[in-house]
Enzyme design. Structure first.
Site, mmCIF file in Angstrom:
data_model
loop_
_atom_site.group_PDB
_atom_site.id
_atom_site.type_symbol
_atom_site.label_atom_id
_atom_site.label_comp_id
_atom_site.label_asym_id
_atom_site.label_seq_id
_atom_site.Cartn_x
_atom_site.Cartn_y
_atom_site.Cartn_z
ATOM 1 N NE ARG A 117 -2.414 -46.326 -34.903
ATOM 2 C CZ ARG A 117 -2.687 -47.508 -35.474
ATOM 3 N NH1 ARG A 117 -1.745 -48.211 -36.096
ATOM 4 N NH2 ARG A 117 -3.897 -47.995 -35.429
ATOM 5 C CB SER B 265 -5.550 -41.992 -30.654
ATOM 6 O OG SER B 265 -6.653 -42.599 -31.273
ATOM 7 C CD GLU C 114 -2.199 -43.389 -31.985
ATOM 8 O OE1 GLU C 114 -2.700 -44.252 -31.227
ATOM 9 O OE2 GLU C 114 -2.649 -43.137 -33.119
HETATM 10 C C1 FAD Z 1 -9.829 -36.776 -36.878
HETATM 11 C C2 FAD Z 1 -8.606 -37.657 -36.837
HETATM 12 C C3 FAD Z 1 -8.745 -39.030 -36.925
HETATM 13 C C4 FAD Z 1 -7.625 -39.873 -36.862
HETATM 14 N N1 FAD Z 1 -7.804 -41.218 -36.954
HETATM 15 C C5 FAD Z 1 -6.720 -42.027 -36.948
HETATM 16 C C6 FAD Z 1 -6.873 -43.454 -37.104
HETATM 17 O O1 FAD Z 1 -7.960 -43.965 -37.267
HETATM 18 N N2 FAD Z 1 -5.751 -44.210 -37.067
HETATM 19 C C7 FAD Z 1 -4.498 -43.669 -36.912
HETATM 20 O O2 FAD Z 1 -3.512 -44.413 -36.922
HETATM 21 N N3 FAD Z 1 -4.334 -42.334 -36.772
HETATM 22 C C8 FAD Z 1 -5.400 -41.502 -36.793
HETATM 23 N N4 FAD Z 1 -5.234 -40.141 -36.676
HETATM 24 C C9 FAD Z 1 -3.876 -39.584 -36.434
HETATM 25 C C10 FAD Z 1 -3.107 -39.152 -37.698
HETATM 26 O O3 FAD Z 1 -3.984 -38.800 -38.757
HETATM 27 C C11 FAD Z 1 -2.156 -40.230 -38.186
HETATM 28 O O4 FAD Z 1 -1.175 -40.533 -37.218
HETATM 29 C C12 FAD Z 1 -1.426 -39.850 -39.491
HETATM 30 O O5 FAD Z 1 -0.661 -40.949 -39.881
HETATM 31 C C13 FAD Z 1 -0.534 -38.632 -39.336
HETATM 32 O O6 FAD Z 1 -0.250 -38.113 -40.633
HETATM 33 P P1 FAD Z 1 0.307 -36.629 -40.799
HETATM 34 O O7 FAD Z 1 0.723 -36.430 -42.208
HETATM 35 O O8 FAD Z 1 -0.681 -35.651 -40.281
HETATM 36 O O9 FAD Z 1 1.575 -36.707 -39.861
HETATM 37 P P2 FAD Z 1 2.202 -35.596 -38.894
HETATM 38 O O10 FAD Z 1 1.348 -35.399 -37.698
HETATM 39 O O11 FAD Z 1 2.550 -34.404 -39.682
HETATM 40 O O12 FAD Z 1 3.536 -36.371 -38.456
HETATM 41 C C14 FAD Z 1 3.443 -37.530 -37.655
HETATM 42 C C15 FAD Z 1 4.839 -38.127 -37.471
HETATM 43 O O13 FAD Z 1 5.318 -38.580 -38.748
HETATM 44 C C16 FAD Z 1 6.533 -37.915 -39.079
HETATM 45 N N5 FAD Z 1 6.508 -37.641 -40.534
HETATM 46 C C17 FAD Z 1 5.551 -36.972 -41.205
HETATM 47 N N6 FAD Z 1 5.842 -36.943 -42.521
HETATM 48 C C18 FAD Z 1 7.030 -37.590 -42.661
HETATM 49 C C19 FAD Z 1 7.873 -37.878 -43.785
HETATM 50 N N7 FAD Z 1 7.559 -37.490 -45.028
HETATM 51 N N8 FAD Z 1 9.012 -38.556 -43.568
HETATM 52 C C20 FAD Z 1 9.355 -38.965 -42.307
HETATM 53 N N9 FAD Z 1 8.607 -38.720 -41.212
HETATM 54 C C21 FAD Z 1 7.458 -38.041 -41.396
HETATM 55 C C22 FAD Z 1 6.549 -36.641 -38.248
HETATM 56 O O14 FAD Z 1 7.869 -36.186 -38.027
HETATM 57 C C23 FAD Z 1 5.862 -37.119 -36.980
HETATM 58 O O15 FAD Z 1 6.779 -37.802 -36.152
HETATM 59 C C24 FAD Z 1 -6.335 -39.285 -36.743
HETATM 60 C C25 FAD Z 1 -6.201 -37.891 -36.683
HETATM 61 C C26 FAD Z 1 -7.311 -37.080 -36.735
HETATM 62 C C27 FAD Z 1 -7.129 -35.591 -36.690
#
Ligand code: FAD
Length: 283
Positions: free
Chosen positions: A159, A209, A279
């Site tokens: 992560r 998480s 996380e």
């Molecule tokens: C129901 C549910 C299930 C999930 N299951 C999992 C799982 O199985 N495994 C897992 O790893 N995670 C899981 N997650 C967590 C999450 O979906 C992941 O961490 C995902 O990668 C986050 O994507 P996001 O676009 O929503 O990022 P955000 O929450 O918007 O951002 C996360 C981080 O990435 C950075 N970021 C976002 N976009 C960019 C960009 N374009 N350039 C640079 N930095 C950027 C942000 O600044 C922040 O630090 C889950 C979440 C939910 C709600």
């Protein structure tokens, strides 16, 4: 053209739907928008967000400006088994595109409300797979300059990636996928969604998480064994379905959410002597 909206509820930006207003939401709609934006705005003047499915925004604060890339900011491009996806693209849309292209390999992300950029920054993973297994190179923008970097320079870990510390903006990602029958891929996608629905509060207001799994342990198990599964403080619950998820049942502020997270961490430390590391990102 860059679009700016004012006084945008964080409920629209974060899957956990925290209370509060972002003073500005800046939506970059093209590579040129990202280049121009970063040329004149230092990264510490805004919060970079994908779909907000792994993020809490520190609040209240003055002048909160959130930046995100729109889903179609970069065109999708395929060359053989290599495909370039826009960082702003949602998992849902990308799964549809990949099914149509007959390219398999990203099904493990199905059902998660994330963006491609967020998944790369977080090195999203589950069930023994992660983004680092598929990413070949990443297109970045910083200080008005654009470049491609190989995945080997991304410092992917559990992560983790370099993008959290360098504050570079991921604008698109190249993945190496495997040709497969679209019907099979669709089945894999549906299977992954069912598997998630069975074990996670997928339809609730949640951010995934809370904590990373400490070496040799599962955070959910530690929380459950400490008697916290299903406990609720106001509108915030440690999910009764998966103890490493928080659910917002109504109104949750940043402070209330952090108070619950700190409490869970303290109880687990007391009961098991294990330090949990967050996380979810506090932006
Ligand atoms: C129901 C549910 C299930 C999930 N299951 C999992 C799982 O199985 N495994 C897992 O790893 N995670 C899981 N997650 C967590 C999450 O979906 C992941 O961490 C995902 O990668 C986050 O994507 P996001 O676009 O929503 O990022 P955000 O929450 O918007 O951002 C996360 C981080 O990435 C950075 N970021 C976002 N976009 C960019 C960009 N374009 N350039 C640079 N930095 C950027 C942000 O600044 C922040 O630090 C889950 C979440 C939910 C709600």
């Amino acid at each position: 053209m860059t679009q700016i909206s004012y006084r945008v509820p964080m409920r629209q930006l974060l899957t956990f739907q925290l209370e509060g207003l972002a003073d500005e939401l800046v939506e970059l709609q093209s590579l040129d928008d990202a280049i121009h934006w970063t040329a004149i705005h230092p990264p510490d003047s805004y919060v970079m967000l994908g779909r907000g499915s792994n993020s809490l925004i520190r609040f209240p604060r003055d002048g909160l400006r959130v930046v995100r890339l729109t889903p179609n900011s970069i065109p999708i491009h395929r060359e053989g088994n290599l495909v370039q996806l826009p960082a702003g693209g949602t998992m849902k849309k990308m799964q549809d595109v990949l099914i149509e292209m007959g390219l398999s390999g990203l099904e493990f992300g199905a059902g998660v409300p994330a963006s491609v950029g967020g998944m790369v920054a977080m090195n999203f993973g589950c069930w023994g797979e992660c983004m680092a297994d598929r990413v070949t190179r990443i297109q970045l923008v910083q200080g008005g300059k654009v470049e491609w970097v190989p995945a080997s320079d991304a410092h992917f870990g559990y992560r983790a990636s370099r993008f959290h510390t360098t504050q570079e903006m991921v604008v698109s990602v190249e993945l190496r996928l495997t040709p497969s029958d679209p019907l099979d891929i669709r089945q894999q996608v549906q299977g992954a969604i069912q598997r998630r629905l069975a074990s996670q509060p997928l339809r609730a207001k949640t951010f995934g998480s809370i904590f990373k799994n400490p070496s040799g342990y599962f955070a959910a198990q530690l929380i459950e064994q400490a008697g916290l599964k299903g406990q609720r403080w106001g509108d915030i619950e440690v999910s009764g379905q998966h103890a490493n998820f928080l659910v917002n049942h109504g109104v949750a502020t940043y402070q209330e959410t952090m108070a619950v997270i700190d409490h869970v961490r303290a109880v687990v430390k007391d009961v098991h002597g294990v330090e949990l590391e967050m996380e979810v990102k506090q932006l």
